[in-house]
Design an enzyme around this catalytic site. Structure first.
Site, short mmCIF file in Angstrom:
data_model
loop_
_atom_site.label_atom_id
_atom_site.label_comp_id
_atom_site.label_asym_id
_atom_site.label_seq_id
_atom_site.Cartn_x
_atom_site.Cartn_y
_atom_site.Cartn_z
N GLU A 38 85.77 -33.27 87.80
CA GLU A 38 85.62 -32.50 86.58
C GLU A 38 85.39 -31.01 86.87
O GLU A 38 84.49 -30.65 87.64
CB GLU A 38 84.45 -33.08 85.75
CG GLU A 38 84.14 -32.34 84.46
CD GLU A 38 85.33 -32.29 83.49
OE1 GLU A 38 85.98 -33.32 83.30
OE2 GLU A 38 85.60 -31.20 82.96
N THR A 82 90.81 -32.37 80.24
CA THR A 82 90.88 -33.54 81.13
C THR A 82 92.04 -34.44 80.77
O THR A 82 92.77 -34.91 81.65
CB THR A 82 89.59 -34.39 81.05
OG1 THR A 82 88.45 -33.56 81.17
CG2 THR A 82 89.58 -35.45 82.14
N HIS A 197 80.46 -30.45 84.15
CA HIS A 197 81.12 -30.07 82.91
C HIS A 197 80.26 -29.02 82.21
O HIS A 197 79.04 -29.09 82.27
CB HIS A 197 81.29 -31.31 82.01
CG HIS A 197 82.20 -31.09 80.83
ND1 HIS A 197 81.86 -30.29 79.77
CD2 HIS A 197 83.44 -31.58 80.58
CE1 HIS A 197 82.87 -30.29 78.90
NE2 HIS A 197 83.84 -31.05 79.37
N ASP A 256 90.51 -31.13 87.58
CA ASP A 256 91.32 -31.29 86.36
C ASP A 256 91.72 -29.97 85.70
O ASP A 256 92.82 -29.86 85.15
CB ASP A 256 90.67 -32.25 85.35
CG ASP A 256 89.29 -31.83 84.88
OD1 ASP A 256 88.72 -30.89 85.45
OD2 ASP A 256 88.79 -32.47 83.93
N HIS A 257 90.84 -28.98 85.75
CA HIS A 257 91.11 -27.69 85.09
C HIS A 257 89.99 -26.73 85.48
O HIS A 257 89.04 -27.14 86.14
CB HIS A 257 91.18 -27.84 83.57
CG HIS A 257 90.02 -28.60 83.00
ND1 HIS A 257 88.76 -28.05 82.89
CD2 HIS A 257 89.90 -29.89 82.58
CE1 HIS A 257 87.93 -28.95 82.40
NE2 HIS A 257 88.60 -30.09 82.21
#
Ligand code: GP9
Ligand code: MN
Length: 412
Positions: A38, A82, A197, A256-257
């Protein structure tokens, strides 16, 4: 009627990259474990913050004999965050420029990686300690042919085991491996982490390093949650070994990003010691990609420029599964024919020589502006490719594709 597919299919065929002979089938028959890291960005890897190592375990992996690490790998997600990364992984199609494709097109036909490995006898599963309907996953996973989804209801969250968005990654991994031990093998299992996150909060006992000291609390805490995620991955590897699942598995991990948006540019500039120009901003879209094959022995850092769109063909080929007839836009990162051209969802792109960002063509290396002519052919190709992908999704065109024969079934 599916006739639009003919043109798309020709484009995809002409860009197909033959698998590398050495890597094709290297993990044949093994369990496939894909871990979504994440919000993890590549700037944390092999780096320090105020003298503290941010990702000690992942750093070790970059030098590990059984690991191939890709430092020039980019995320290609849009608003679906995600879920967009999952979409890229499963389909090697671009997510949408508008909303999250997991919400807007969950009823489409797909030819996902889950479906393909499922056809080869794999049991397919996703593990994520959040409610199953988040990002419409429960519905979308059915369309993607995922056999089973273990959401928060499959986990027991004891006192002290939740923070921020929910269950902490360490107990999540622990229980996930227990659940994995019960799965029929070979399996393709995805694990989606959560602790790193936004807003990056942690309990005191999980802060293994101190905060950064910028004007952004978000960035300051991000280093700590990234450090926590690293610790969790280390424990995952240990848990897999204890359960006897490690040797028979290939472990793929990807960020993911981004976790740190452009709202924190001033703080990022302080950390990196340089101004965050559009060029640097594009560099910050790098996310780590790891391929860990127990017993491989030839681990190395692979400088190939690639993106999340490339994960599907790369992984399928490692499992010895052909993808030459698939409607996918990525290419096998191990292939000699893999093209170094990463298109971001917003139209920016990176090639070996150029970075197109802020409507300016930059030299990839110095970051200096170069004449737009250098980027022009790629600007057009990027638009074409994004457009083809978008038309597949908007027209539900994979309905007209027969994955058994690789033929287009166009109807008049
Ligand atoms: C939520 C998790 C995080 O289930 O996937 O979502 P994000 O905000 O990163 O898309
Ligand atoms: Mn995410």
């Amino acid at each position: 009627d599916g006739s639009e597919l003919v043109e798309v299919n020709n484009y995809v065929r002409s860009n197909y990259a033959e698998p590398s002979e050495e890597m094709f089938g290297i993990a044949e028959g093994k369990n496939l474990i894909v871990v979504t890291l994440e919000s993890l960005q590549t700037f944390t890897i092999n780096s320090e913050m105020n003298g503290q190592t941010i990702t000690p375990f992942l750093n070790e992996l970059t030098k590990d004999e059984d690991t191939i690490y890709f430092p020039n790998f980019y995320h290609q997600t849009g608003l679906g965050k995600t879920s967009d990364s999952e979409f890229l992984l499963e389909n090697s199609l671009y997510p949408l420029s508008g909303g999250a494709v997991f919400f807007t097109h969950s009823g489409n036909s797909f030819n996902s990686m889950a479906e393909k490995v499922g056809n080869e006898g794999y049991f397919t599963n996703v593990q994520h300690a959040n409610t199953k309907s988040f990002w419409n996953r429960d519905i979308m996973y059915e369309s993607l042919g995922v056999d089973n989804f273990q959401d928060i209801q499959s986990y027991t969250v004891e006192e002290g085991q939740a923070v921020n968005w929910g269950m902490k990654d360490i107990p999540f991994f622990e229980q996930s491996v227990d659940l994995m031990a019960e799965m029929p093998q070979p399996f393709y299992n995805r694990l989606l982490t959560l602790t790193n996150h936004h807003p990056f909060t942690l309990d005191e006992e999980d802060k293994f390093i101190s905060e950064f000291d910028s004007n952004s609390g978000t960035l300051n805490r991000y280093f700590q949650t990234a450090r926590y995620l690293d610790e969790a991955v280390k424990e995952l590897f240990d848990d897999l070994k204890e359960r006897g699942l490690y040797e028979d598995s290939v472990i793929v991990m990807y960020g993911d990003h981004y976790g740190i948006s452009e709202n924190h540019n001033e703080a990022m500039a302080q950390y990196l010691g340089k101004e965050i120009t559009p060029y640097e901003s594009a560099q910050l879209q790098k996310v780590p990609f790891f391929v860990h094959i127990p017993g491989y022995g030839e681990g190395h850092v692979d400088e190939e420029i690639g993106g999340q769109i490339d994960m599907r063909p790369t992984i399928l080929h490692m499992l010895g599964i052909d993808s030459s007839d698939d409607l996918q836009f990525g290419g096998d990162l191990f292939s000699e024919e893999h093209e170094e051209f990463v298109i971001f969802r917003d139209g920016r792109f990176v090639t070996e020589d150029y970075v197109y960002a802020g409507n300016v063509c930059h030299d990839n290396g110095t970051g200096e502006e170069v004449a737009i002519e250098h980027c022009q052919p790629y600007i057009e190709q990027a638009l074409t490719e994004l457009g083809y992908s978008e038309s597949i999704i908007n027209g539900d065109l994979l309905r007209f594709y027969d994955e058994k024969t690789g033929q287009l079934v166009t109807k008049d």
